[in-house]
Structures are given as C-alpha cells and as structure tokens.
Design a protein around this motif. Structure first.
Motif, PDB file in Angstrom:
ATOM      1  N   GLN A  89      10.488  22.068  24.770  1.00 17.24           N
ATOM      2  CA  GLN A  89       9.361  21.373  24.720  1.00 17.24           C
ATOM      3  C   GLN A  89       8.928  20.893  23.262  1.00 17.24           C
ATOM      4  O   GLN A  89       9.460  21.373  22.432  1.00 17.24           O
ATOM      5  N   THR A  90       8.140  19.953  23.416  1.00 20.70           N
ATOM      6  CA  THR A  90       7.633  19.653  22.238  1.00 20.70           C
ATOM      7  C   THR A  90       6.080  20.145  22.130  1.00 20.70           C
ATOM      8  O   THR A  90       5.446  20.357  22.873  1.00 20.70           O
ATOM      9  N   LYS A  91       5.693  20.083  20.707  1.00 20.20           N
ATOM     10  CA  LYS A  91       4.480  20.696  20.395  1.00 20.20           C
ATOM     11  C   LYS A  91       3.736  19.886  19.182  1.00 20.20           C
ATOM     12  O   LYS A  91       4.629  19.828  18.221  1.00 20.20           O
ATOM     13  N   PRO A  92       2.569  19.509  19.058  1.00 16.45           N
ATOM     14  CA  PRO A  92       1.883  18.813  17.903  1.00 16.45           C
ATOM     15  C   PRO A  92       1.703  20.085  16.864  1.00 16.45           C
ATOM     16  O   PRO A  92       1.100  20.999  17.117  1.00 16.45           O
ATOM     17  N   VAL A  93       2.282  19.434  15.524  1.00 16.20           N
ATOM     18  CA  VAL A  93       1.942  20.533  14.627  1.00 16.20           C
ATOM     19  C   VAL A  93       1.703  19.925  13.222  1.00 16.20           C
ATOM     20  O   VAL A  93       2.087  18.685  12.937  1.00 16.20           O
ATOM     21  N   ASN A  94       1.022  20.632  12.074  1.00 14.87           N
ATOM     22  CA  ASN A  94       0.569  20.170  11.115  1.00 14.87           C
ATOM     23  C   ASN A  94       1.823  20.398  10.070  1.00 14.87           C
ATOM     24  O   ASN A  94       2.333  21.712   9.827  1.00 14.87           O
ATOM     25  N   ILE A  95       2.707  19.506   9.548  1.00 21.61           N
ATOM     26  CA  ILE A  95       3.992  19.822   8.717  1.00 21.61           C
ATOM     27  C   ILE A  95       3.684  19.826   7.275  1.00 21.61           C
ATOM     28  O   ILE A  95       4.796  19.611   6.597  1.00 21.61           O
ATOM     29  N   GLY A  96       2.549  19.685   6.662  1.00 23.79           N
ATOM     30  CA  GLY A  96       2.354  19.772   5.381  1.00 23.79           C
ATOM     31  C   GLY A  96       1.901  18.489   4.688  1.00 23.79           C
ATOM     32  O   GLY A  96       1.299  17.567   5.463  1.00 23.79           O
ATOM     33  N   SER A  97       2.799  17.982   3.729  1.00 22.16           N
ATOM     34  CA  SER A  97       2.495  16.435   3.116  1.00 22.16           C
ATOM     35  C   SER A  97       3.425  15.534   3.604  1.00 22.16           C
ATOM     36  O   SER A  97       4.653  15.903   3.942  1.00 22.16           O
ATOM     37  N   ALA A  98       3.200  14.468   3.241  1.00 23.15           N
ATOM     38  CA  ALA A  98       3.928  13.108   3.506  1.00 23.15           C
ATOM     39  C   ALA A  98       3.571  12.039   2.960  1.00 23.15           C
ATOM     40  O   ALA A  98       2.378  11.757   2.384  1.00 23.15           O
ATOM     41  N   THR A  99       4.423  11.110   2.664  1.00 22.67           N
ATOM     42  CA  THR A  99       4.275   9.894   1.974  1.00 22.67           C
ATOM     43  C   THR A  99       4.657   8.588   2.698  1.00 22.67           C
ATOM     44  O   THR A  99       5.523   8.672   3.170  1.00 22.67           O
ATOM     45  N   GLY A 100       3.698   7.669   2.712  1.00 19.61           N
ATOM     46  CA  GLY A 100       4.013   6.483   3.283  1.00 19.61           C
ATOM     47  C   GLY A 100       3.765   5.315   2.239  1.00 19.61           C
ATOM     48  O   GLY A 100       3.160   5.271   1.624  1.00 19.61           O
ATOM     49  N   PHE A 101       5.087   4.365   2.568  1.00 16.71           N
ATOM     50  CA  PHE A 101       4.770   3.270   1.690  1.00 16.71           C
ATOM     51  C   PHE A 101       4.932   1.669   2.589  1.00 16.71           C
ATOM     52  O   PHE A 101       5.931   1.837   3.512  1.00 16.71           O
ATOM     53  N   GLY A 102       4.195   1.070   2.435  1.00 20.28           N
ATOM     54  CA  GLY A 102       4.081  -0.276   3.269  1.00 20.28           C
ATOM     55  C   GLY A 102       4.071  -1.536   2.709  1.00 20.28           C
ATOM     56  O   GLY A 102       3.411  -1.843   1.967  1.00 20.28           O
ATOM     57  N   VAL A 103       4.280  -2.534   3.346  1.00 21.33           N
ATOM     58  CA  VAL A 103       4.314  -3.958   2.962  1.00 21.33           C
ATOM     59  C   VAL A 103       3.794  -4.977   4.336  1.00 21.33           C
ATOM     60  O   VAL A 103       4.285  -4.693   5.334  1.00 21.33           O
ATOM     61  N   GLU A 104       2.840  -5.638   3.784  1.00 24.90           N
ATOM     62  CA  GLU A 104       2.276  -6.685   5.003  1.00 24.90           C
ATOM     63  C   GLU A 104       2.054  -7.900   4.555  1.00 24.90           C
ATOM     64  O   GLU A 104       1.490  -8.200   3.402  1.00 24.90           O
ATOM     65  N   THR A 105       2.916  -8.998   5.140  1.00 26.86           N
ATOM     66  CA  THR A 105       2.830 -10.400   4.722  1.00 26.86           C
ATOM     67  C   THR A 105       2.548 -11.196   5.828  1.00 26.86           C
ATOM     68  O   THR A 105       2.855 -10.758   7.093  1.00 26.86           O
TER      69      THR A 105
ATOM     70  N   PHE B 119       0.778  -1.236  -0.018  1.00 25.45           N
ATOM     71  CA  PHE B 119       0.006  -0.016   0.205  1.00 25.45           C
ATOM     72  C   PHE B 119       0.999   1.203  -0.084  1.00 25.45           C
ATOM     73  O   PHE B 119       1.913   1.228   0.399  1.00 25.45           O
ATOM     74  N   ARG B 120       0.207   2.387  -0.462  1.00 23.16           N
ATOM     75  CA  ARG B 120       0.865   3.601  -0.464  1.00 23.16           C
ATOM     76  C   ARG B 120      -0.060   4.615   0.128  1.00 23.16           C
ATOM     77  O   ARG B 120      -1.324   4.795  -0.478  1.00 23.16           O
ATOM     78  N   ILE B 121       0.324   5.717   0.979  1.00 25.30           N
ATOM     79  CA  ILE B 121      -0.546   6.452   1.508  1.00 25.30           C
ATOM     80  C   ILE B 121       0.019   7.846   1.291  1.00 25.30           C
ATOM     81  O   ILE B 121       1.379   8.286   1.450  1.00 25.30           O
ATOM     82  N   ASN B 122      -0.695   8.779   0.949  1.00 28.97           N
ATOM     83  CA  ASN B 122      -0.276  10.256   0.787  1.00 28.97           C
ATOM     84  C   ASN B 122      -1.163  10.972   1.598  1.00 28.97           C
ATOM     85  O   ASN B 122      -2.464  11.202   1.718  1.00 28.97           O
ATOM     86  N   TYR B 123      -0.454  11.868   2.689  1.00 30.10           N
ATOM     87  CA  TYR B 123      -1.058  12.525   3.688  1.00 30.10           C
ATOM     88  C   TYR B 123      -0.955  14.043   3.369  1.00 30.10           C
ATOM     89  O   TYR B 123       0.128  14.640   2.843  1.00 30.10           O
ATOM     90  N   LYS B 124      -2.116  14.784   3.743  1.00 29.68           N
ATOM     91  CA  LYS B 124      -2.069  16.196   3.911  1.00 29.68           C
ATOM     92  C   LYS B 124      -2.413  16.864   5.183  1.00 29.68           C
ATOM     93  O   LYS B 124      -2.934  15.878   5.876  1.00 29.68           O
ATOM     94  N   ASP B 125      -1.753  17.837   5.522  1.00 26.81           N
ATOM     95  CA  ASP B 125      -1.582  18.266   6.788  1.00 26.81           C
ATOM     96  C   ASP B 125      -1.159  17.397   7.996  1.00 26.81           C
ATOM     97  O   ASP B 125      -1.981  17.078   9.030  1.00 26.81           O
ATOM     98  N   PHE B 126      -0.345  16.508   7.453  1.00 27.78           N
ATOM     99  CA  PHE B 126       0.327  15.493   8.373  1.00 27.78           C
ATOM    100  C   PHE B 126       0.567  15.985   9.890  1.00 27.78           C
ATOM    101  O   PHE B 126       1.229  17.044   9.956  1.00 27.78           O
ATOM    102  N   ILE B 127       0.179  15.367  10.900  1.00 26.48           N
ATOM    103  CA  ILE B 127       0.356  15.765  12.300  1.00 26.48           C
ATOM    104  C   ILE B 127       1.646  15.110  12.734  1.00 26.48           C
ATOM    105  O   ILE B 127       1.919  13.728  12.853  1.00 26.48           O
ATOM    106  N   SER B 128       2.518  15.912  13.115  1.00 27.61           N
ATOM    107  CA  SER B 128       3.877  15.410  13.859  1.00 27.61           C
ATOM    108  C   SER B 128       4.113  16.209  14.910  1.00 27.61           C
ATOM    109  O   SER B 128       3.364  17.128  15.347  1.00 27.61           O
ATOM    110  N   THR B 129       5.217  15.815  15.689  1.00 31.61           N
ATOM    111  CA  THR B 129       5.705  16.556  16.717  1.00 31.61           C
ATOM    112  C   THR B 129       6.924  17.544  16.441  1.00 31.61           C
ATOM    113  O   THR B 129       8.066  17.099  16.064  1.00 31.61           O
ATOM    114  N   GLN B 130       6.864  18.761  16.986  1.00 31.23           N
ATOM    115  CA  GLN B 130       8.010  19.603  16.695  1.00 31.23           C
ATOM    116  C   GLN B 130       8.623  19.904  18.084  1.00 31.23           C
ATOM    117  O   GLN B 130       8.043  20.247  19.069  1.00 31.23           O
ATOM    118  N   THR B 131       9.996  19.632  18.146  1.00 33.23           N
ATOM    119  CA  THR B 131      10.654  20.331  19.122  1.00 33.23           C
ATOM    120  C   THR B 131      11.090  21.645  19.158  1.00 33.23           C
ATOM    121  O   THR B 131      11.654  22.237  18.200  1.00 33.23           O
TER     122      THR B 131
END
Length: 305
Positions: A268-284, A251-263
């Motif tokens: 201190q850390t803070k949750p932020v939207n960092i724009g776009s991200a792409t994920g690739f995965g395999v499950e067997t 599978f392949r996932i394209n994210y928008k407004d991806f939620i990540s943690t910024q230092t």
C-alpha cells in the motif's frame, strides 16, 4: 476465467465565459462542467470490468468596482464540486468533495510620501470531503488568509514589490519580495518567495485498498529564488522579423516537510513528510508573429532531490 471488457473512456466538457461592463462596474462569469465515464477490463489473472464515473463543475463570479482613478474594489466568489464513483466487480465506492471560496481585494494608489500602490486582500475557503474510503464520514476544513502587496518605484526603471500573507488557520505568515526592471521591450526580475502547501482532506482521511491516509501529515513549506527576463521586438514595425518575443527564467526551491508517497511492506502507499528537498528548474519560451499567424514554443525542466 471471466469476461473481458473493452478499455474505453468518454469525456464531455461544457464551458461558458462572459464579461459585462456597466459604467464603473465590471462583472465576469466562468462556468465549466465536465464528466468522464470509463471502463477497464481488469488484469489478465483476475479479469472483470472496472467502471468509473467522474463529474466535476466549476463556477466563478467576479465583481469589480472602480471608485475613482486611485481606488478600486474586487470581489470574487467561486465553487468547485467533484463526484467520483467507482465499481470494481460487485463492489461500489464513491468520493465527493467540494470547495467554496470568497476573495476580496482593495487596490489603492498613493502619492505620499512617494508615489506607490497597494493591494489589501482577504481570502476564505471552505472544503468538504466524504467517501466510502473514509467510512462515509464528512470532513471539513476552513482556511482564511489576509495580506497586503505593494508596488514601489525606487529609482529609474526599477520597481520593488514586497508582500506578506497571514494564514489564520495555521497561525503563520509567509512573505515575498521582487525587484523588476522595465526597459520597454526588455523586462528583467529577481524574486524571493515563501510557499505553504496544506495537505488535502483526502490525503489525511481517505483510506482505500491500495492507499492509506495520514492524519498526522504536516503542511509543506518552501522558499524559492528566481531570476528571469523577457525580450520582445518592435511590434510597431510591419516586418515580421521584428515581431519576435522570447524569455527565460531559472529558479531554485528548498522544501521543508516535503510531502511524498511511501510504499509500505504491504504494497500500500501512504503520503508522508520526508524532510527536506531541493528543486532546480528552468523555463524558456519564444514566439513569432507572421501576418495573421502566431508561432510559440517553450521548454520546462525541473529536478527535485
């Protein structure tokens, strides 16, 4: 200097699962309660016992009614509560959250204009959150979703499953569609789906010494494409080498407004939207039955950029 305490943790969990059938009615109950108590000695420069207690419970009741061979109804109500208490030296804090939900669905088989089935559903969730990290204020969230899903045989062994869901709180519709092929011992599919992840109340409103909340945090959306298959042997045979099963998906996932943690510069850390991200995965996964034994193994891989 200071007193050092042992690092320890203790967990208790109690569960109950039950199901009862009465003519056309079916009632299922799930109950889970757990509590974890732990303590850490603190750091070497600043020793001192830090203690935490976490208590959580889950309860679910599902009622199903089959009116006839073509029509069935299901109603599910559930509740989740979590109570966390922290003690750092002489200071104490807490965080309490709860969620109550209702889910109603209506399944119907149709013969005109073609033989197909549909499921109409409505979900409603109510969340509450309160903590010392948020000034001991209560924060509430209500979300309602409605949608419909179809199972449509098209040709041969192929089945098309389109569906859509409308999020009333966010005034947004998300959709999905999949094509499935059933060849008996072999199933293959390709799917496309849209995702939506709303930030939690704690991410938006819970401030703590080492982390800050972000009230401006936007929901995360995604699009996913997946292709996969499962294969199994002829389980009607007694030979153990025919009792196998295996499968894989990519599978392949394209994210928008991806939620990540910024230092931050303060550490201190803070949750932020960092724009776009792409994920690739395999499950067997795979398995084998030998007499009364079952052997299973699996592998998952996910990379996000």
């Amino acid at each position: 200097m200071g007193d050092r305490a042992n690092n320890n943790r203790h967990l208790q969990r109690h569960t109950y699962f039950g199901k009862n059938n009465f003519d056309r009615w079916s009632i299922a109950q799930n109950l889970v309660w757990a509590q974890e108590v732990g303590a850490t000695p603190g750091s070497i420069p600043t020793p001192g016992a830090n203690q935490a207690r976490s208590t959580a419970g889950f309860a679910s009741l599902m009622n199903s009614y089959r009116a006839n061979e073509s029509t069935s109804f299901t109603h599910r109500v559930f509740g989740i509560v979590a109570d966390n208490e922290y003690r750092f030296g002489t200071s104490e804090s807490f965080a309490k959250s709860s969620k109550v939900g209702n889910a109603l669905s209506w399944k119907q088989n149709w013969n005109v204009p073609i033989e197909m089935s549909s499921e109409l559903f409505a979900d409603q969730n109510h969340d509450e959150f309160k903590s010392t990290f948020s000034g001991e204020r209560f924060y509430l969230s209500d979300e309602t979703e409605t949608g419909i899903l179809f199972d449509i045989p098209v040709w041969g062994n192929f089945l098309v499953k389109p569906g859509t869901r409308y999020l009333w709180t966010h005034k947004r519709a998300i959709s999905a569609i999949g094509v499935f092929e059933d060849l008996g011992n072999l199933q293959r599919w390709v799917t496309y789906s849209e995702g939506f992840h709303s930030p939690s109340l704690s991410q938006r409103y819970a401030n703590f010494g080492t982390s800050l909340a972000n009230p401006e945090l936007k929901p995360e959306t995604s699009e996913q494409v997946e292709i996969g298959f499962t294969q199994k042997g002829d389980f009607s045979r007694e030979r153990y080498w025919d009792q196998y099963r295996y499968g894989a998906s990519v599978f392949r996932i394209n994210y928008k407004d991806f939620i990540s943690t910024q230092t931050l510069a303060t550490g201190q850390t803070k949750p932020v939207n960092i724009g776009s991200a792409t994920g690739f995965g395999v499950e067997t996964s795979g398995g084998l039955n030998v007499n009364l034994w079952s052997f299973d193994a699996g592998y998952s891989y996910l990379q996000t950029e």
